[in-house]
Design an enzyme around this catalytic site. Sequence first.
Site, PDB file in Angstrom:
ATOM      1  N   CYS A  66      36.618  39.414  46.411  1.00  0.00           N
ATOM      2  CA  CYS A  66      35.872  40.253  45.840  1.00  0.00           C
ATOM      3  C   CYS A  66      35.191  41.273  46.906  1.00  0.00           C
ATOM      4  O   CYS A  66      35.121  42.457  47.166  1.00  0.00           O
ATOM      5  CB  CYS A  66      34.687  39.969  44.648  1.00  0.00           C
ATOM      6  N   HIS A 111      28.963  37.460  43.833  1.00  0.00           N
ATOM      7  CA  HIS A 111      30.253  38.246  43.418  1.00  0.00           C
ATOM      8  C   HIS A 111      29.967  39.748  44.264  1.00  0.00           C
ATOM      9  O   HIS A 111      28.687  40.066  44.206  1.00  0.00           O
ATOM     10  CB  HIS A 111      30.365  38.651  41.898  1.00  0.00           C
TER      11      HIS A 111
END
Length: 1012
Positions: free
Chosen positions: A50, A305
């Site tokens: 990510c 994330h």
Amino acid sequence: MFGDLFEEDFSFISNNQCGKGKKSKPRDTEPPAPREFTNLSGIKNQGGTCYLNSLLQTLLFTPEFREALFSLGPEELGTLDDISKPDAKVRIIPLQLQRLFAQLLLLDQQAASTTDLTESFGWNSNEEMRQHDVQELNRILFSALETSLVGTSGHDIINRLYHGIVVNQIVCKECKNVSERQEDFLDLTVAVKGVAGLEEALWNMYVEEEYFENDNLYRCGACDKLVEASKSAKLRKLPPFLTISLLRFNFDFEKCERYKETSCYTFPIQINLRPFCEQTELDDSEYMYELFSVIIHKGGCYGGHYHVYIRDVDELGNWQLQEEESNTVEDKVLRDTENAKEVENPLAVLKGILSEEESKQMPVDQLGQKLLEKKGMSWNKKYRKQYGALRKYLQNHPQVFQFSPDENKVGLKEKYHKLPFKSDSQGQDLQSPPQKNNVQWNLEKTSTTLRDSSAGCHWFDLNDSKVQPIKEKDIEKQFQGKESAYMLFYRKSQLKRPPEARGNPRYQIPEHLLNEMNAANTELQKKRAECDSASHGIDLHLHLSSCYKFHNGALHPSFTWKESIVDLTIDRRRTLGDLRQSVFQMLESWEGDMILSIAKPLPAGLHLYHSLDGDELTLDGIGLADGADIFVWNGKEVGGTKVLTGPDHEPVIVNVLRLAEYNEGGKGQHFTESQHIIPCSTELGALRRALAPSGGIILKNGSGLGKDTKNWEVLPEEDMKETVKSVGLTDGCSILILDSHDQSLVNVSNGNLTAFTYDISWLQVKNFCRTDAEEKQVKITTTIETVMSDIKIKAIQELQLEEELANDSCLRPVSGNGKLLSPVPEDYTVKEAELKMGSLLGLCHGKSPTSTQLFLYFIVGSDQHTGPEMEIVVEETASVRECLNLMLEKSGLSGDNWHLRRLDWCYEAGEALSQENATLKELNVCRGDTLVLTEGKLPPKGFLKIPIWWYKPLNHMEHQENARDQVNGVTCKMEALEVSPAGEYVQTDMGLCYAGSIEITGEASLEDLKIQ
Ligand SMILES: [Zn+2]
């Protein structure tokens, strides 16, 4: 058709699974999903990538970067087609990045893959990718790109766009000599801890000066001695793109662990960097920067994330926020959450309170009070655990709070308000920023005047494959917290985009990549179309009437299910006429009308429903689903039998139970069970006539499972007009048929069984009253709860005897060898009497004992012989003496030379009932016991009567074993021997003969016994 309903061949049921399961069609791998309404492509997360995705999207939305990359043609980079040619010079990293960018711009897919690119980096495993941090990755990526572009016109791409210079200067206070050191940077790292925002951090880095003084002096090269000096840093060269990394991850030396700084850290949409620059005389526009990307980290310091907010500078995406009808609600929610966020941050709360004070300062203890008053929370309760004492906290934030010299009062530091501490403040220590900077810090106020509010503020949240439009204001949500800004990307405001680039993703993309993407899109469309038509195909199962026969209330294949079905795949968007045409083509020889009826395999067989109608309608329109069964026939008959269709004529399989005949053992299956197929439109009356021609009742099992009484429910007479369906009899239901004589088990008034049907059985009653006539025997239905007197009365009726007999008769169980056992008390139930179901009872003359009476057998036994067994009924409260007298009377004996003994287990006179005044009950004499009326007086209390056996050895070979037996024989009366009534010779190998018995006191010695 009704006639063959009750045929009981159900072998076909197990074959009924005619391959119904929906066949999984072997489809090609599904093409990737197209872009969503934003018309921007996301990037797939390939496992912990990510951060890479966020960075790649940022680079993509840096048009100057991507255009510089696209400007490098195959003549410089080579082509990916040559990748396997050993001598071809192929620069894989820039080529893969070009291709990825082209895909992100043009390929109609929801998310692109980065596998090829990461492979070009030599990252083949997720592990290698996870090792990087996004800030580190930025440098790695730039470095890899630079290396791979050495010797091409793109060798300086990174430098051109991102390179800046910081200059560090130390000025000697004495000779004014300036010592200077330059530092290059591609990105700036700024502190977060203890800093309120980006401007403050830059201020601390590039405005504040550090002094060498007192113990900490500077060695000036020119003066060649330790001198006082000032140290400062400035931005010397600003890059077109300024990348700023926020130091959110810190190390807590006390706890010895990494932690994430979640405090509030603001940053402006636009920033003027002039105050931080060495050269300050240029036009304002040279210093103005605009935020265009915010990489956000969500989570803690050991994992999390990344996603990115990006301004779509060229307006390539479709930025359409939902209509703001719920504006007020949304705003309120936003305000509430912001308020909540603010409350979590004591710095903001305290700043707020102090800035509301007119003097901007107050005593420290009053600040705590104000906190309680204004926000309703106490410092100690809300923050102390996390942030420590209030005063300490204020002291730990000297960049925000300032104490009065006596340390009693606290105020906001100058830059947070317009009114600095008055004369008592340590003014010389507070660097007053130049006035113009102060104004430009409030850029939010001026931003609207600087930029057309509608243009260029199309922000998107790019979160791996997901792309969503957001408002510029949403960026403020990322100022603080577990999810907060981590990297900031600013572009110089001067950089203008050409008008032809606006809304044009093809702008500046080289021809060969445009062609490649066009071809890829065409391929995608083709695949999607194929997939689409495949997803519209439905499988139909056609059942041909010629392969079926109608019997047992349903259609059954003449051969196997498999052979009777033809599968047909057809697009659901075609019409019924098309389907009919297809069927005609398949069945070339078909003649006459063709009716297509919906069919459904039921447990009883195939049943037909409505016929399909309307040839112009689509199959979808008439609701034909995948896997539907269709019966192809003439609409009237199958094999000459008229077939009734529709839900009203569905055949159901019903279990029909009847009470079983004589049942050995009494437990277990008391029913016979058979399956019947019944059209659900059958009237119950007709069903009853068929199942119980001589009359009876039908009970329905409500639960379908247990056969307990409570689950059975009588179908009342008025229901006989109802149909099988209307009373709720469906496949697998059970009904119980009771013939008329079984109806006593049913309480018709409430419609329930009165007994547990599994206990229903029969007893047999044999007439023993008339010895002359043949012994007639009848079966009486009972349950374990049936009372004996009822059985007796019923038996008398069934045996057609005079009813008066009931007053002078009793029921006596008959043992296996035909012996009449003790009569059962009239008020006992079958259970209490411990009668086995199916067992035989004798109907005999004589009253049965009441429950307080005992029925006893007795025999008259003398030493030498025993009389026949006799019977007597006596109150259980009678004494032994009274019982003895009754027995003597009954046997015609007299005298007092008698006593009673129990019959022991080997059917011999056993223990004497010596307590003549005790009642039978007290002595545990039970119903059915046999007593022995024994001659002779009982010995006085304390005396024993010992039988003496005389041992005559037969031969001398007998030795010890016999001797032991002899002893046993004396004491135990030879338990090993066959037993005959007392007094007879015992036939054994040993010569034993009874020599009479001796009465002797229990205290006597063995010597005394011998003498006697
Ligand atoms: Zn000097």
